[in-house]
Motif scaffolding. Sequence first.
Motif, mmCIF file in Angstrom:
data_model
loop_
_atom_site.group_PDB
_atom_site.id
_atom_site.type_symbol
_atom_site.label_atom_id
_atom_site.label_comp_id
_atom_site.label_asym_id
_atom_site.label_seq_id
_atom_site.Cartn_x
_atom_site.Cartn_y
_atom_site.Cartn_z
ATOM 1 N N GLY A 168 0.810 -1.212 0.000
ATOM 2 C CA GLY A 168 0.000 0.000 0.000
ATOM 3 C C GLY A 168 0.843 1.261 0.000
ATOM 4 O O GLY A 168 0.317 2.363 0.185
ATOM 5 N N LEU A 169 2.164 1.110 -0.205
ATOM 6 C CA LEU A 169 3.073 2.258 -0.188
ATOM 7 C C LEU A 169 3.674 2.472 -1.562
ATOM 8 O O LEU A 169 4.159 1.521 -2.192
ATOM 9 N N SER A 170 3.662 3.705 -2.042
ATOM 10 C CA SER A 170 4.364 4.026 -3.271
ATOM 11 C C SER A 170 5.865 3.954 -3.009
ATOM 12 O O SER A 170 6.313 3.852 -1.858
ATOM 13 N N GLU A 171 6.660 4.016 -4.078
ATOM 14 C CA GLU A 171 8.120 3.977 -3.920
ATOM 15 C C GLU A 171 8.587 5.101 -3.005
ATOM 16 O O GLU A 171 9.418 4.884 -2.111
ATOM 17 N N ARG A 172 8.057 6.301 -3.205
ATOM 18 C CA ARG A 172 8.472 7.444 -2.384
ATOM 19 C C ARG A 172 8.016 7.274 -0.935
ATOM 20 O O ARG A 172 8.763 7.599 0.004
ATOM 21 N N GLU A 173 6.816 6.766 -0.739
ATOM 22 C CA GLU A 173 6.322 6.544 0.627
ATOM 23 C C GLU A 173 7.155 5.483 1.344
ATOM 24 O O GLU A 173 7.455 5.605 2.529
ATOM 25 N N TRP A 174 7.532 4.438 0.618
ATOM 26 C CA TRP A 174 8.377 3.396 1.200
ATOM 27 C C TRP A 174 9.742 3.963 1.586
ATOM 28 O O TRP A 174 10.295 3.631 2.644
ATOM 29 N N GLN A 175 10.304 4.831 0.721
ATOM 30 C CA GLN A 175 11.588 5.446 1.034
ATOM 31 C C GLN A 175 11.500 6.303 2.294
ATOM 32 O O GLN A 175 12.409 6.275 3.140
ATOM 33 N N ARG A 176 10.391 7.053 2.428
ATOM 34 C CA ARG A 176 10.224 7.874 3.631
ATOM 35 C C ARG A 176 10.110 7.004 4.879
ATOM 36 O O ARG A 176 10.680 7.301 5.922
ATOM 37 N N ALA A 177 9.361 5.909 4.769
ATOM 38 C CA ALA A 177 9.181 5.014 5.912
ATOM 39 C C ALA A 177 10.496 4.339 6.306
ATOM 40 O O ALA A 177 10.738 4.069 7.490
ATOM 41 N N SER A 178 11.335 4.075 5.316
ATOM 42 C CA SER A 178 12.618 3.418 5.585
ATOM 43 C C SER A 178 13.717 4.411 5.931
ATOM 44 O O SER A 178 14.816 3.996 6.338
ATOM 45 N N GLY A 179 13.430 5.701 5.764
ATOM 46 C CA GLY A 179 14.448 6.737 5.939
ATOM 47 C C GLY A 179 15.194 6.699 7.260
ATOM 48 O O GLY A 179 16.435 6.748 7.272
ATOM 49 N N PRO A 180 14.495 6.622 8.408
ATOM 50 C CA PRO A 180 15.203 6.626 9.691
ATOM 51 C C PRO A 180 16.223 5.492 9.823
ATOM 52 O O PRO A 180 17.338 5.699 10.312
ATOM 53 N N HIS A 181 15.847 4.297 9.374
ATOM 54 C CA HIS A 181 16.776 3.168 9.443
ATOM 55 C C HIS A 181 17.985 3.413 8.560
ATOM 56 O O HIS A 181 19.134 3.196 8.988
ATOM 57 N N VAL A 182 17.746 3.860 7.324
ATOM 58 C CA VAL A 182 18.857 4.104 6.404
ATOM 59 C C VAL A 182 19.771 5.193 6.953
ATOM 60 O O VAL A 182 21.013 5.074 6.900
ATOM 61 N N THR A 183 19.188 6.245 7.504
ATOM 62 C CA THR A 183 19.987 7.342 8.072
ATOM 63 C C THR A 183 20.879 6.842 9.193
ATOM 64 O O THR A 183 22.063 7.202 9.274
ATOM 65 N N ARG A 184 20.344 6.011 10.084
ATOM 66 C CA ARG A 184 21.141 5.468 11.183
ATOM 67 C C ARG A 184 22.291 4.616 10.665
ATOM 68 O O ARG A 184 23.419 4.698 11.162
ATOM 69 N N MET A 185 22.020 3.797 9.667
ATOM 70 C CA MET A 185 23.063 2.929 9.133
ATOM 71 C C MET A 185 24.161 3.733 8.438
ATOM 72 O O MET A 185 25.350 3.444 8.583
ATOM 73 N N LEU A 186 23.761 4.761 7.669
ATOM 74 C CA LEU A 186 24.760 5.571 6.971
ATOM 75 C C LEU A 186 25.598 6.377 7.961
ATOM 76 O O LEU A 186 26.783 6.651 7.708
ATOM 77 N N ALA A 187 25.007 6.751 9.094
ATOM 78 C CA ALA A 187 25.718 7.542 10.096
ATOM 79 C C ALA A 187 26.852 6.759 10.761
ATOM 80 O O ALA A 187 27.740 7.353 11.379
ATOM 81 N N THR A 188 26.853 5.458 10.629
ATOM 82 C CA THR A 188 27.931 4.657 11.203
ATOM 83 C C THR A 188 29.246 4.852 10.468
ATOM 84 O O THR A 188 30.311 4.514 10.978
#
Length: 232
Positions: A168-188
């Motif tokens: 039920g999520l568009s590509e952009r909506e999925w990216q926003r939902a996954s954003g916090p996790h990706v940000t934490r991983m990249l911050a390492t």
Amino acid sequence: MTVWDRPEPPTRPAPLDRERIVAAAVALADEGGLEAVTLRKVAARLDVGPMRLYGYIATKEELFDLMVDEVYGEILPLDRPGDWREALRVLACRTRQAALRHEWLADLLGGRPALGPNALAVTEATLAPLDGVADLDTVVRAVETVSAYFTGAIRREIANLRAERATGLSEREWQRASGPHVTRMLATGRFPALAKFVHDGTEVDAETSFATGLDWVLDAVAAKLARPGNGR
């Protein structure tokens, strides 16, 4: 003997033929995917008993072969391609367009060559402009290379469309939902190349991505065909 070589049974009450059977199967697949296609469901849509179908189709695999060939009728170029590059581009783009209309086609691409009359006509239209451009083995590898690209690209695009429907999520909506996790991983700091890609990369739509990749593959094929000893 293939399904195309085997004659249809004589006409009986309640008119039936392979054309009607295939049309019903394609409609079912368009609505619910290949898993929605069973001989029982096809028979029910045609308002006949399931056993009636076995005079026309021996297995579900034969039915899939007929369905694929029906869609190859949509892929067949309207006009004769002017040169080999146009022929391969037309094949790639028309296959993608057909798969977007019939998503189940993506599940059946990339296997053994399709041997129905429409598929053979598509293959002939693709190979004819390549005749004499290079030796036969080089031509075959060129077609295989382009086919491998667009088959993979189409499957990925269809997989994304299915994921959108499932979540039920568009590509952009999925990216926003996954954003916090990706940000934490990249911050390492463990993924510097990926971080650069995420922060600085340009996002493009599926059609642009497909066209760009196809151009790159065709450029590589052209460079190979232009080398001495390749029949040019």
